[in-house]
Design a protein around this motif. Structure first.
Motif, short mmCIF file in Angstrom:
data_model
loop_
_atom_site.label_atom_id
_atom_site.label_comp_id
_atom_site.label_asym_id
_atom_site.label_seq_id
_atom_site.Cartn_x
_atom_site.Cartn_y
_atom_site.Cartn_z
N VAL A 1 8.38 16.57 9.67
CA VAL A 1 7.89 15.48 9.24
C VAL A 1 7.75 14.51 10.31
N ASN A 2 6.52 14.04 10.53
CA ASN A 2 6.44 12.81 11.76
C ASN A 2 5.17 11.83 10.91
N VAL A 3 5.59 10.59 10.81
CA VAL A 3 4.78 9.56 10.20
C VAL A 3 4.39 8.56 11.27
N THR A 4 3.22 8.18 11.74
CA THR A 4 2.92 7.33 12.67
C THR A 4 1.73 6.62 12.34
N ILE A 5 1.71 5.32 12.73
CA ILE A 5 0.38 4.19 12.72
C ILE A 5 0.08 3.89 14.19
N ARG A 6 -1.19 4.17 14.26
CA ARG A 6 -2.11 3.97 15.48
C ARG A 6 -3.18 3.12 15.10
N ASN A 7 -3.74 2.12 15.47
CA ASN A 7 -4.88 1.55 15.50
C ASN A 7 -5.29 1.38 14.02
N TYR B 1 0.72 -1.23 0.23
CA TYR B 1 0.10 0.02 0.07
C TYR B 1 0.90 1.47 0.16
N VAL B 2 0.76 2.20 -0.99
CA VAL B 2 1.77 3.10 -1.08
C VAL B 2 0.94 4.56 -1.22
N VAL B 3 1.36 5.47 -0.10
CA VAL B 3 0.84 6.70 -0.07
C VAL B 3 1.78 7.82 -0.56
N ARG B 4 1.43 8.71 -1.43
CA ARG B 4 2.22 9.64 -1.66
C ARG B 4 1.61 10.98 -1.11
N ALA B 5 2.49 11.89 -0.38
CA ALA B 5 1.97 13.01 0.05
C ALA B 5 2.81 14.35 -0.60
N GLY C 1 2.44 26.65 8.60
CA GLY C 1 1.77 26.39 9.72
C GLY C 1 1.77 24.77 10.08
N GLU C 2 0.70 23.94 10.55
CA GLU C 2 0.72 22.50 10.70
C GLU C 2 -0.24 22.07 9.62
N PHE C 3 0.24 20.77 9.35
CA PHE C 3 -0.70 19.95 8.23
C PHE C 3 -0.60 18.61 8.82
N THR C 4 -1.85 18.09 8.78
CA THR C 4 -2.04 16.63 9.12
C THR C 4 -2.86 15.87 8.11
N ARG C 5 -2.68 14.60 7.80
CA ARG C 5 -3.62 13.72 7.04
C ARG C 5 -3.48 12.46 7.57
N SER C 6 -4.74 11.76 7.65
CA SER C 6 -4.74 10.22 8.19
C SER C 6 -5.27 9.36 7.24
N VAL C 7 -5.03 8.32 6.87
CA VAL C 7 -5.60 7.15 6.06
C VAL C 7 -5.96 5.98 6.69
N LEU D 1 -2.62 5.54 9.41
CA LEU D 1 -1.62 6.06 9.09
C LEU D 1 -1.88 7.67 9.07
N THR D 2 -0.76 8.11 9.99
CA THR D 2 -1.18 9.76 10.10
C THR D 2 0.26 10.44 9.83
N ILE D 3 0.07 11.51 8.86
CA ILE D 3 1.39 12.22 8.44
C ILE D 3 0.90 13.41 9.14
#
Length: 138
Positions: A61-67, A46-50, A91-97, A70-72
């Motif tokens: 940049v911080n990439v995490t996985i929880r439950n 599974y590939v995510v391009r941001a 500012g701050e940017f966030t995206r979760s998939v 995937l959150t960037i």
């Protein structure tokens, strides 16, 4: 005789400005700024391009996985202040998939090149899904 050209702005706002003026636009974003992504499954991964231009991936940049999500998180600071018009977001940017079932958490890899963060998540092959049983109704 010298001529002077003045910078003019259209009477109609940029389409992004127009949509950003609606409160519902915040539903598409988290922490104020949307990270644009592409996602696909290819070769068992599974590939995510941001899209994150102008970001230092080592510091911002911080990439995490929880439950299974995937959150960037990223941040872009404005280094200099100028008067004028800018469409850049600071500012701050966030995206979760949501990750697909069977993802292999401890083999996730991330890389950054030319303003694009690519996160690759291996996905284990689906095991036997069992048999289908048709239930008759009375």
């Amino acid at each position: 005789m010298a001529t002077t050209q003045l910078a003019t702005r259209s009477l109609f706002p940029n389409i992004a400005e127009f949509f950003n003026s609606f409160p519902a636009a915040d539903l598409l974003r988290s922490n104020g700024h949307l990270i644009k992504v592409e996602e696909q499954v290819e070769d068992g991964k599974y590939v995510v391009r941001a899209e994150l231009p102008g970001i230092d991936p080592d510091k911002d940049v911080n990439v995490t996985i929880r439950n299974g999500t995937l959150t960037i998180n990223a941040k872009r600071e404005q280094r200099e202040s100028r008067e004028g018009y800018s469409e850049f977001s600071y500012g701050e940017f966030t995206r979760s998939v949501t990750l697909p079932q069977g993802f292999v958490e401890n083999e996730v890899k991330a890389g950054y090149r030319d303003g694009i963060l690519t996160v690759t998540v291996p996905v284990a092959e689906a095991k036997d899904e069992g048999t289908e049983v048709k239930i008759e109704t009375d």
